[in-house]
Write a protein that holds these residues in place. Structure first.
Motif, PDB file in Angstrom:
ATOM      1  N   ALA A   2      -1.507   4.639   4.759  1.00 39.28           N
ATOM      2  CA  ALA A   2      -0.322   3.989   4.195  1.00 39.28           C
ATOM      3  C   ALA A   2       0.014   4.566   2.831  1.00 39.28           C
ATOM      4  O   ALA A   2       1.187   4.765   2.500  1.00 39.28           O
ATOM      5  N   SER A   3      -1.026   4.846   2.028  1.00 37.91           N
ATOM      6  CA  SER A   3      -0.787   5.405   0.703  1.00 37.91           C
ATOM      7  C   SER A   3      -0.235   6.825   0.795  1.00 37.91           C
ATOM      8  O   SER A   3       0.641   7.211   0.011  1.00 37.91           O
ATOM      9  N   ILE A   4      -0.729   7.598   1.738  1.00 36.68           N
ATOM     10  CA  ILE A   4      -0.172   8.941   1.962  1.00 36.68           C
ATOM     11  C   ILE A   4       1.288   8.830   2.382  1.00 36.68           C
ATOM     12  O   ILE A   4       2.136   9.632   1.973  1.00 36.68           O
ATOM     13  N   THR A   5       1.587   7.805   3.164  1.00 33.07           N
ATOM     14  CA  THR A   5       2.966   7.580   3.598  1.00 33.07           C
ATOM     15  C   THR A   5       3.885   7.369   2.411  1.00 33.07           C
ATOM     16  O   THR A   5       5.035   7.820   2.408  1.00 33.07           O
ATOM     17  N   GLY A   6       3.394   6.691   1.372  1.00 34.28           N
ATOM     18  CA  GLY A   6       4.192   6.486   0.171  1.00 34.28           C
ATOM     19  C   GLY A   6       4.576   7.804  -0.485  1.00 34.28           C
ATOM     20  O   GLY A   6       5.709   7.970  -0.967  1.00 34.28           O
TER      21      GLY A   6
ATOM     22  N   ASP B  38       0.829  -1.205   0.000  1.00 38.31           N
ATOM     23  CA  ASP B  38       0.000   0.000   0.000  1.00 38.31           C
ATOM     24  C   ASP B  38       0.866   1.259   0.000  1.00 38.31           C
ATOM     25  O   ASP B  38       0.511   2.273  -0.606  1.00 38.31           O
ATOM     26  N   VAL B  39       2.002   1.198   0.695  1.00 35.26           N
ATOM     27  CA  VAL B  39       2.946   2.317   0.668  1.00 35.26           C
ATOM     28  C   VAL B  39       3.594   2.405  -0.711  1.00 35.26           C
ATOM     29  O   VAL B  39       3.721   3.489  -1.299  1.00 35.26           O
ATOM     30  N   PHE B  40       3.983   1.244  -1.233  1.00 31.93           N
ATOM     31  CA  PHE B  40       4.708   1.202  -2.508  1.00 31.93           C
ATOM     32  C   PHE B  40       3.879   1.737  -3.671  1.00 31.93           C
ATOM     33  O   PHE B  40       4.397   2.442  -4.545  1.00 31.93           O
ATOM     34  N   LYS B  41       2.589   1.409  -3.708  1.00 29.15           N
ATOM     35  CA  LYS B  41       1.808   1.766  -4.895  1.00 29.15           C
ATOM     36  C   LYS B  41       1.669   3.285  -5.057  1.00 29.15           C
ATOM     37  O   LYS B  41       1.706   3.783  -6.188  1.00 29.15           O
TER      38      LYS B  41
ATOM     39  N   VAL C  28       4.805  10.669   1.093  1.00 28.45           N
ATOM     40  CA  VAL C  28       5.740  11.327   2.020  1.00 28.45           C
ATOM     41  C   VAL C  28       7.149  10.780   1.844  1.00 28.45           C
ATOM     42  O   VAL C  28       8.129  11.540   1.805  1.00 28.45           O
ATOM     43  N   ILE C  29       7.270   9.463   1.720  1.00 26.33           N
ATOM     44  CA  ILE C  29       8.596   8.860   1.535  1.00 26.33           C
ATOM     45  C   ILE C  29       9.234   9.358   0.247  1.00 26.33           C
ATOM     46  O   ILE C  29      10.429   9.642   0.199  1.00 26.33           O
ATOM     47  N   ALA C  30       8.422   9.486  -0.803  1.00 25.47           N
ATOM     48  CA  ALA C  30       8.942   9.893  -2.109  1.00 25.47           C
ATOM     49  C   ALA C  30       9.370  11.350  -2.143  1.00 25.47           C
ATOM     50  O   ALA C  30      10.386  11.692  -2.760  1.00 25.47           O
ATOM     51  N   LEU C  31       8.609  12.224  -1.476  1.00 22.71           N
ATOM     52  CA  LEU C  31       8.849  13.657  -1.614  1.00 22.71           C
ATOM     53  C   LEU C  31       9.325  14.347  -0.341  1.00 22.71           C
ATOM     54  O   LEU C  31       9.830  15.474  -0.400  1.00 22.71           O
ATOM     55  N   PHE C  32       9.160  13.693   0.816  1.00 24.94           N
ATOM     56  CA  PHE C  32       9.590  14.272   2.098  1.00 24.94           C
ATOM     57  C   PHE C  32      10.422  13.249   2.876  1.00 24.94           C
ATOM     58  O   PHE C  32      10.088  12.929   4.019  1.00 24.94           O
ATOM     59  N   PRO C  33      11.480  12.707   2.316  1.00 25.07           N
ATOM     60  CA  PRO C  33      12.192  11.608   2.989  1.00 25.07           C
ATOM     61  C   PRO C  33      12.708  11.965   4.381  1.00 25.07           C
ATOM     62  O   PRO C  33      12.580  11.160   5.310  1.00 25.07           O
ATOM     63  N   ALA C  34      13.269  13.143   4.554  1.00 20.82           N
ATOM     64  CA  ALA C  34      13.803  13.535   5.867  1.00 20.82           C
ATOM     65  C   ALA C  34      12.673  13.700   6.877  1.00 20.82           C
ATOM     66  O   ALA C  34      12.773  13.255   8.032  1.00 20.82           O
TER      67      ALA C  34
END
Length: 202
Positions: free
Chosen positions: A109-113, A56-59, A115-121
Motif C-alpha cells: 500500500a505504501s509503494i502504491t502511494g 497507508d497509501v496516503f502516508k 506510484v500514485i504520486a509519481l506514476f499516475p497514468a
C-alpha cells in the motif's frame, strides 16, 4: 529533517493502532500476521480495513510531496530523485515501524502511494490489472505479485516513462514486491494460500 519526517510518517502503524484502539486486538496476532490493510480487512472487516488502506497509501504519498510542501527549491531530476528517496524511506518505516516494535506490513500500500504520486497514468492501468486478477483468482497476494511484475513494463514501454530514476524504481518494484511475498508464493504453489474473504464486522 525531511528524511526523518518521511520515516516517521511511514512508521505510523495504522493497522495496529486501529485494531488495538477500536477492537482491542493486534492484527499481527491473527490472519497472515501482517500489519497491513489486507490482513486488517480479513481479520476486522471493511470498516477497519478501508481506512487503514487509504491512510497507508496516503502516508507515503505525503512523504513524496514533502519537498514541494516545504519548498525545498529542488527542480527536475534532483526533485524526482529526492522524492523517490523520501518515498522509499516512508515504505521502510511502514515495514519497520518505530512505533510498533519494527514489525509492520509488507509495504504494498505504501509503494502504491509513491506510484500514485509519481506514476499516475501507470497506476490506473496497474490497478485495473490488480482488480482483474483479484476478481478472477480471489488471491490478493497473487494480484499484488503479478501487478508489481507488470508495473515496470507498463511504465517504461506503454506510458514511456524516460526518467532514469523512475525507470529504476519501477524495475525495483517488479523485483522487490515478489520477494516480499516469498511465503505467499510457496503457499500458492502448495495450494495452501488463503483466498481473500470479504467480511462485514461491526
Amino acid at each position: 529533517m525531511l528524511a526523518i519526517a518521511a520515516y516517521l510518517l511511514g512508521s505510523i502503524p495504522t493497522a495496529v493502532w486501529v485494531g488495538k484502539t477500536f477492537y482491542n486486538l493486534d492484527v499481527r496476532t491473527q490472519g497472515s500476521g501482517n500489519a497491513g490493510a489486507t490482513n486488517t480487512i480479513r481479520v476486522l472487516g471493511w470498516k477497519a480495513g478501508v481506512p487503514v488502506l487509504l491512510f497507508d497509501v496516503f502516508k507515503s504519498w505525503l512523504a513524496v510531496k514533502l519537498p514541494i510542501i516545504f519548498s525545498t527549491g529542488l527542480e527536475g531530476n534532483m526533485l524526482i530523485n529526492f522524492q523517490l528517496l523520501l518515498g522509499a524511506i516512508a515504505v521502510t518505516g511502514h515495514i519497520f515501524p518505530v512505533f510498533a516494535g519494527f514489525k509492520g506490513g509488507k509495504g504494498v500500500a505504501s509503494i502504491t502511494g509513491i506510484v500514485i504520486a509519481l506514476f499516475p497514468a501507470t497506476f490506473f492501468i496497474v490497478m485495473g490489472i490488480f482488480t482483474l486478477i483479484l476478481l478472477l483468482s480471489g488471491y490478493v497476494s497473487l494480484a499484488s505479485i503479478l501487478s508489481a511484475i507488470t508495473f515496470p513494463f507498463i511504465a517504461i514501454f506503454v506510458i514511456r516513462v524516460d526518467h532514469p530514476a523512475l525507470m529504476v524504481f519501477s524495475i525495483l518494484v517488479g523485483l522487490v514486491v515478489p520477494l516480499m511475498h516469498r511465503k505467499n508464493i510457496k503457499r500458492l504453489l502448495n495450494g495452501t494460500e488463503s483466498k481473500f474473504i470479504y467480511r462485514n464486522k461491526s
